[in-house]
Design a protein around this motif. Structure first.
Motif, PDB file in Angstrom:
ATOM      1  N   GLN A  27      36.786  50.354  41.615  1.00 15.45           N
ATOM      2  CA  GLN A  27      36.809  49.251  42.566  1.00 15.45           C
ATOM      3  C   GLN A  27      35.538  48.404  42.471  1.00 15.45           C
ATOM      4  O   GLN A  27      35.580  47.183  42.583  1.00 15.45           O
ATOM      5  CB  GLN A  27      36.960  49.800  43.986  1.00 15.45           C
ATOM      6  N   SER A  78      35.173  46.273  38.641  1.00 16.15           N
ATOM      7  CA  SER A  78      36.032  45.170  38.195  1.00 16.15           C
ATOM      8  C   SER A  78      35.776  43.901  39.002  1.00 16.15           C
ATOM      9  O   SER A  78      35.255  43.941  40.111  1.00 16.15           O
ATOM     10  CB  SER A  78      37.501  45.572  38.314  1.00 16.15           C
ATOM     11  N   GLY A  79      36.134  42.777  38.393  1.00 13.53           N
ATOM     12  CA  GLY A  79      36.062  41.496  39.087  1.00 13.53           C
ATOM     13  C   GLY A  79      34.713  40.808  39.077  1.00 13.53           C
ATOM     14  O   GLY A  79      34.519  39.806  39.780  1.00 13.53           O
ATOM     15  N   ASN A 137      37.121  37.711  48.016  1.00 14.52           N
ATOM     16  CA  ASN A 137      37.922  38.598  47.185  1.00 14.52           C
ATOM     17  C   ASN A 137      38.710  39.605  48.014  1.00 14.52           C
ATOM     18  O   ASN A 137      38.215  40.115  49.024  1.00 14.52           O
ATOM     19  CB  ASN A 137      37.031  39.361  46.212  1.00 14.52           C
ATOM     20  N   ASN A 168      40.526  43.195  47.215  1.00 10.43           N
ATOM     21  CA  ASN A 168      40.660  44.228  46.194  1.00 10.43           C
ATOM     22  C   ASN A 168      41.712  45.240  46.612  1.00 10.43           C
ATOM     23  O   ASN A 168      41.743  45.690  47.751  1.00 10.43           O
ATOM     24  CB  ASN A 168      39.318  44.941  45.992  1.00 10.43           C
ATOM     25  N   LYS A 201      27.485  40.689  44.832  1.00 10.87           N
ATOM     26  CA  LYS A 201      28.695  40.962  45.609  1.00 10.87           C
ATOM     27  C   LYS A 201      28.334  41.847  46.789  1.00 10.87           C
ATOM     28  O   LYS A 201      27.408  42.668  46.726  1.00 10.87           O
ATOM     29  CB  LYS A 201      29.782  41.607  44.760  1.00 10.87           C
ATOM     30  N   SER A 205      30.388  43.819  50.298  1.00 12.38           N
ATOM     31  CA  SER A 205      31.517  44.047  51.195  1.00 12.38           C
ATOM     32  C   SER A 205      30.980  44.631  52.495  1.00 12.38           C
ATOM     33  O   SER A 205      30.081  45.480  52.477  1.00 12.38           O
ATOM     34  CB  SER A 205      32.540  45.015  50.589  1.00 12.38           C
ATOM     35  N   SER A 247      42.142  39.096  33.166  1.00 12.16           N
ATOM     36  CA  SER A 247      42.221  38.205  34.332  1.00 12.16           C
ATOM     37  C   SER A 247      42.638  36.801  33.912  1.00 12.16           C
ATOM     38  O   SER A 247      42.476  36.394  32.747  1.00 12.16           O
ATOM     39  CB  SER A 247      40.889  38.158  35.082  1.00 12.16           C
ATOM     40  N   ASN A 275      43.192  49.044  39.095  1.00 12.20           N
ATOM     41  CA  ASN A 275      42.614  48.317  40.221  1.00 12.20           C
ATOM     42  C   ASN A 275      42.922  46.831  40.051  1.00 12.20           C
ATOM     43  O   ASN A 275      42.804  46.279  38.954  1.00 12.20           O
ATOM     44  CB  ASN A 275      41.100  48.523  40.269  1.00 12.20           C
ATOM     45  N   THR A 276      43.335  46.180  41.140  1.00 10.21           N
ATOM     46  CA  THR A 276      43.636  44.751  41.091  1.00 10.21           C
ATOM     47  C   THR A 276      42.741  43.997  42.061  1.00 10.21           C
ATOM     48  O   THR A 276      42.262  44.545  43.051  1.00 10.21           O
ATOM     49  CB  THR A 276      45.105  44.467  41.445  1.00 10.21           C
ATOM     50  N   ASN A 277      42.554  42.724  41.740  1.00 10.48           N
ATOM     51  CA  ASN A 277      41.670  41.888  42.548  1.00 10.48           C
ATOM     52  C   ASN A 277      42.186  40.455  42.547  1.00 10.48           C
ATOM     53  O   ASN A 277      42.552  39.928  41.489  1.00 10.48           O
ATOM     54  CB  ASN A 277      40.254  41.952  41.955  1.00 10.48           C
ATOM     55  N   SER A 326      41.054  36.570  43.967  1.00 15.22           N
ATOM     56  CA  SER A 326      39.879  35.863  44.461  1.00 15.22           C
ATOM     57  C   SER A 326      40.177  34.370  44.619  1.00 15.22           C
ATOM     58  O   SER A 326      40.833  33.762  43.775  1.00 15.22           O
ATOM     59  CB  SER A 326      38.714  36.063  43.486  1.00 15.22           C
TER      60      SER A 326
END
Length: 334
Positions: free
Chosen positions: A55, A58-59, A77, A79, A164, A166, A304, A325-327, A329
């Motif tokens: 997590q 990525s991205g 974003n 996630n 980044k 969160s 991506s 894992n997907t993201n 944005s």
């Protein structure tokens, strides 16, 4: 168990009137309980910490193109991590335990931190007093969602500073937070004469910090609560990454390879139990938790697509390897 810790516990037991009549036996039982707590906590939290690395990794790269000095990108974003079935449970057997046993059965398929909310009763004996608890629950979700913010600013020579962050995201029976920083450098600028102008190449180095905490077990005994009701992990991840992209009008398609190294550390981070009046159990157990510290390496693929409309961009990212894992944005450049 460390000999110094054993000696300390032994002296405490000998000098505590509450334990004098059964000092040697209670001392051994506490040692067995510590061993079981370490064994169970390792199997319980490891899948979640392994997933957290995906997590956080990525991205990072929004574009491989060269950023101009002072150019800023800001993104919101979302996630989404897919929990594999194989990492939702593990088998616990009475033969694994020294202190506890599973009530009414010899073994059970129990949830990890990424598993469901099914519980089993574990029982043991401490100084002639029954210790009974429910096994810890998992997040009981097939996908784990968390939002985060990311920003980038163009520096000199085609370098971009990325950060980044969160907020602490509440999960069922736990919470998760990640933050970090990285530097991305454009490489195709050095081959501009021979490079297709629609193809771009970049390299990234980044560091991220992942903090997880899960509700563990609240053990009651005649000697007080034990203070192991919250199990946490702190992860330091260092990564390098190579990305290549192809642009077509407003669309940039990016392929990447990520290599990272993660250092995992664990501790019981909840309030100390009332047994601390007799024995500093949480500190002793956290000293033992250092034995679970580990370093792991991952090779992760990433794909991506980023589409521009005006100064806004929408980007979807897929990271894959052991986990998926997907993201998604939404970004703005100014």
């Amino acid at each position: 168990m460390n000999k110094i810790v054993k000696l300390f516990l032994f002296l405490v037991v000998l000098t505590t009137s509450q334990l004098k009549a059964q000092d040697t036996e209670v001392f051994q039982q506490i040692g067995y309980l510590l061993n079981d707590a370490l064994l169970y906590s390792n199997k319980y939290i490891t899948p979640a910490t392994d997933g957290a690395v995906y997590q956080a990794s990525s991205g990072w790269v929004t574009s491989t193109k060269k950023k101009e000095l002072g150019e800023v990108t800001f993104g919101i974003n979302a996630n989404l991590f897919f929990v594999p079935k194989a990492d939702r449970t593990f088998i616990a057997s009475n033969s694994d335990f020294e202190f506890f046993s599973i009530e009414g059965q010899n073994s059970a398929v129990v949830p990890t931190a990424l598993g469901n909310d099914e519980q089993y009763s574990l029982v043991g004996d401490l100084g002639g007093s029954e210790v009974r608890l429910k096994s810890p629950e998992g997040v009981n979700e097939e996908t784990v969602f968390y939002p985060y913010l990311q920003a980038g600013v163009g520096l000199w020579y085609g370098t971009e500073l990325l950060v980044k962050f969160s907020p602490k995201t509440q999960l069922k029976k736990g919470d998760y937070q990640v933050y970090g920083a990285g530097l991305k450098h454009n490489l195709d600028q050095y081959f501009s004469e021979n490079f297709n102008k629609s193809i771009h190449l970049s390299a990234l180095v980044a560091y991220s910090k992942e903090n997880l905490s899960f509700d563990f077990v609240d053990i009651q005994s005649d000697f007080g609560t034990l203070g192991i009701n919250s199990l946490g992990s702190s992860i330091d991840t260092y990564q390098t990454q190579i990305n290549i992209s192809k642009t077509h009008k407003n669309l940039e398609v990016i392929w990447g390879v990520i290599f990272n190294i993660s250092d995992f550390n664990y501790k019981f981070d909840g309030e100390k139990g009332s047994i601390e009046e007799i024995i500093p159990l949480q500190d002793i157990l956290n000293e033992r938790m250092k034995d679970l510290s580990k370093t792991k390496r991952n090779l992760i693929g990433e794909f991506s697509g980023r589409y521009q409309f005006s100064k806004f961009f929408v980007q979807g990212t897929l990271a894959f390897g052991k986990f998926v894992n997907t993201n998604i944005s939404l970004q703005y450049e100014f």
